[in-house]
Design an enzyme around this catalytic site. Structure first.
Site, PDB file in Angstrom:
ATOM      1  N   PRO A 274       1.125  -1.168   0.135  1.00  0.00           N
ATOM      2  CG  PRO A 274       0.026  -0.220   2.087  1.00  0.00           C
ATOM      3  CD  PRO A 274       0.908  -1.960   1.526  1.00  0.00           C
ATOM      4  CE1 TYR A 316      -0.903  10.170 -12.803  1.00  0.00           C
ATOM      5  CE2 TYR A 316      -1.821  11.444 -10.885  1.00  0.00           C
ATOM      6  CZ  TYR A 316      -0.645  10.303 -11.993  1.00  0.00           C
ATOM      7  OH  TYR A 316       0.164   9.852 -11.205  1.00  0.00           O
ATOM      8  CB  CYS A 342       5.474  30.246 -17.882  1.00  0.00           C
ATOM      9  SG  CYS A 342       6.061  31.506 -16.684  1.00  0.00           S
TER      10      CYS A 342
HETATM   11  C1  LIG Z   1       2.982   2.290  -7.198  1.00  0.00           C
HETATM   12  C2  LIG Z   1       2.766   0.989  -7.149  1.00  0.00           C
HETATM   13  C3  LIG Z   1       2.179   0.377  -5.131  1.00  0.00           C
HETATM   14  C4  LIG Z   1       1.226   1.346  -4.777  1.00  0.00           C
HETATM   15  O1  LIG Z   1       0.377   1.914  -5.225  1.00  0.00           O
HETATM   16  P1  LIG Z   1      -1.024   2.831  -4.021  1.00  0.00           P
HETATM   17  O2  LIG Z   1      -2.231   2.895  -5.156  1.00  0.00           O
HETATM   18  O3  LIG Z   1      -0.077   3.723  -4.251  1.00  0.00           O
HETATM   19  O4  LIG Z   1      -1.070   1.944  -3.125  1.00  0.00           O
HETATM   20  C5  LIG Z   1       2.224  -0.628  -5.321  1.00  0.00           C
HETATM   21  N1  LIG Z   1       3.392  -1.646  -5.902  1.00  0.00           N
HETATM   22  C6  LIG Z   1       3.540  -1.496  -7.007  1.00  0.00           C
HETATM   23  C7  LIG Z   1       3.966  -2.288  -7.709  1.00  0.00           C
HETATM   24  C8  LIG Z   1       3.552   0.157  -7.604  1.00  0.00           C
HETATM   25  O5  LIG Z   1       4.256   0.401  -8.266  1.00  0.00           O
END
Ligand SMILES: *Cc1c(COP(=O)(O)O)cnc(C)c1O
Length: 418
Positions: A274, A316, A342
């Site tokens: 996470p 995004y 800018c």
């Molecule tokens: C970015 C990423 C995460 C974390 O994603 P969250 O949406 O921030 O929880 C976990 N594992 C991998 C391989 C990622 O690239």
């Protein structure tokens, strides 16, 4: 849940007035709450309580070594995606046996550094990467612990840029091709096949796609078992979403319950990665209003933070709530909150209801703890902002504001121009 609340109409982080921190460190700056970070980490980790598991915080979401150290102190590990993040994780004191390494483009130098550190698992994303890893491991005389990242072809129903588990995405190995890769790897010297991993995207607001992907991975595990390949670690990635605006993502308890149900009977150590769900609502970006103006029909609030400090709105079209630090600013206006960069894409909010503020007011850009500072850049030769961590009634600068000398550090004028 977070610890950014008004006391006497002044926004506080835990027990510290945000305005007092602004006075001390200047603006803009990122501000994190230790209590929120701790609470979010524990809520997530405890949700998997009785299952053997490692919570490997996704370093790229918020990589300050003080914050990584906090998670290490709570028993957390790290999911890294570069040699730089490996360096940070080790510096923060994270146990290498709690580090997993993800990403499609690891270099041989990065693989070597991680092998030397003795990390728990390499989440390998291609056959060529496997060959490179075997080669580097052989040259170091070690065995590399490997898990392959499977691309389950599941739609995470999130922003296209952060969907990673669709067949058309660059990530992982197609589930139909994976068995052959496992069989090849199992026969290789210097490679120990240990796990299966997947990560289908970020800011997921439903459990459905997680469950769908776990079911596909389970079917794959059965095929591996038939082929005589035993797996000890199952890495389910990260991706659980947070509330920026009106999203209603599942609580970590519900997410964990759904996964645990699917995991029944599997004898694997679970790895979780996470990022956003731990840090997203534990950090804010504090900025000061420089000017306001009205062009034809549109109102603009010009602040001292820009897209180089917080890229998510530009990148995004992401929404971040913007609150007044002084709550006496109760009136609202519809305006664009823009930075000094800018670029027309330089905005923190567009056509949003924001406090009717004046030059000199402080604004808090909420939910900026994940992919905030870590995505910041020096574009327009702007110095990177400080990061501040509050704990109770004290605050600590955990990264200083860059200086002008930092901006040109490493640059040289060659002889012929002198
Ligand atoms: C970015 C990423 C995460 C974390 O994603 P969250 O949406 O921030 O929880 C976990 N594992 C991998 C391989 C990622 O690239």
């Amino acid at each position: 849940m977070h610890h950014f609340d008004y006391q006497n109409q002044q926004l506080h982080a835990e027990e510290v007035a945000v305005a007092a921190i602004a006075e001390a460190v200047g603006t803009p700056f990122y501000l994190y709450s230790t209590a929120t970070l701790t609470q979010h980490f524990k809520a997530f980790d405890n949700a998997f309580g009785d299952l053997p598991h490692v919570t490997c915080f996704a370093t790229k979401a918020c990589s300050n070594i003080a914050i990584l150290r906090l998670f290490a102190s709570l028993g957390g590990g790290a999911d890294i995606v570069s040699g730089g993040e490996l360096f940070r994780a080790l510096k923060a004191g994270i146990d290498p046996q709690r580090i997993v390494y993800s990403g499609v483009g690891k270099t041989e130098a990065e693989l070597a550094a991680a092998l030397k550190a003795g990390i728990l698992l390499f989440n390998v994303e291609s056959e060529q990467e496997l060959d490179a890893l075997a080669r580097v491991a052989a040259s170091l005389g070690v065995t590399a612990p490997v898990s392959f990242r499977i691309n389950p072809d599941v739609d995470p129903k999130t922003h296209a840029y952060i969907s990673t588990g669709l067949a058309k995405n660059k990530f992982g190995i197609a589930i139909d091709q994976a068995l052959a890769v496992y069989q090849r790897a199992a026969a290789m010297d210097n490679i120990e096949v240990k796990g299966v991993s997947c990560h289908i995207g970020s800011q997921l607001t439903q459990v459905g796609p997680f469950v769908e992907s776990l079911r596909k991975v389970k079917a794959f595990l059965a095929r591996l078992a038939e082929a005589g390949i035993a797996i000890s670690h199952l890495d389910l990635g990260g991706g659980l979403g947070i509330t920026y605006n009106a999203e209603a993502p599942p609580h970590p308890e519900a997410y964990a319950a759904a996964l645990k149900e699917e995991m029944a009977g599997l004898k694997c150590t679970l790895i979780l990665e996470p990022g956003r769900v731990i840090v997203g609502n534990a950090g804010i970006l504090v900025s000061r209003v420089l000017y306001t103006k009205t062009n034809v029909a549109k109102k603009f609030v010009i602040v001292d933070a820009g897209m180089n400090d917080l890229a998510r709105p530009s990148l995004y079209g992401a929404y971040h709530a913007i609150l007044p630090v002084n709550q006496q600013r109760q009136d609202k206006v519809v305006a664009d909150v823009v930075g000094p960069i800018c670029e027309t894409g330089d905005f923190l909010a567009r056509d949003a209801e924001v406090p009717a503020c004046e030059a000199g007011d402080l604004l808090a850009v909420m939910s900026a703890g994940a992919y905030g500072f870590t995505m910041s850049s020096n574009y327009n030769s702007r110095t990177k902002v400080p990061e501040v961590l509050v704990r109770g009634d004290a605050f600590h600068v955990i990264r200083q504001r860059e200086t002008l000398d930092d901006l040109v550090r490493g640059e040289t004028i060659p002889e012929f121009l002198r």
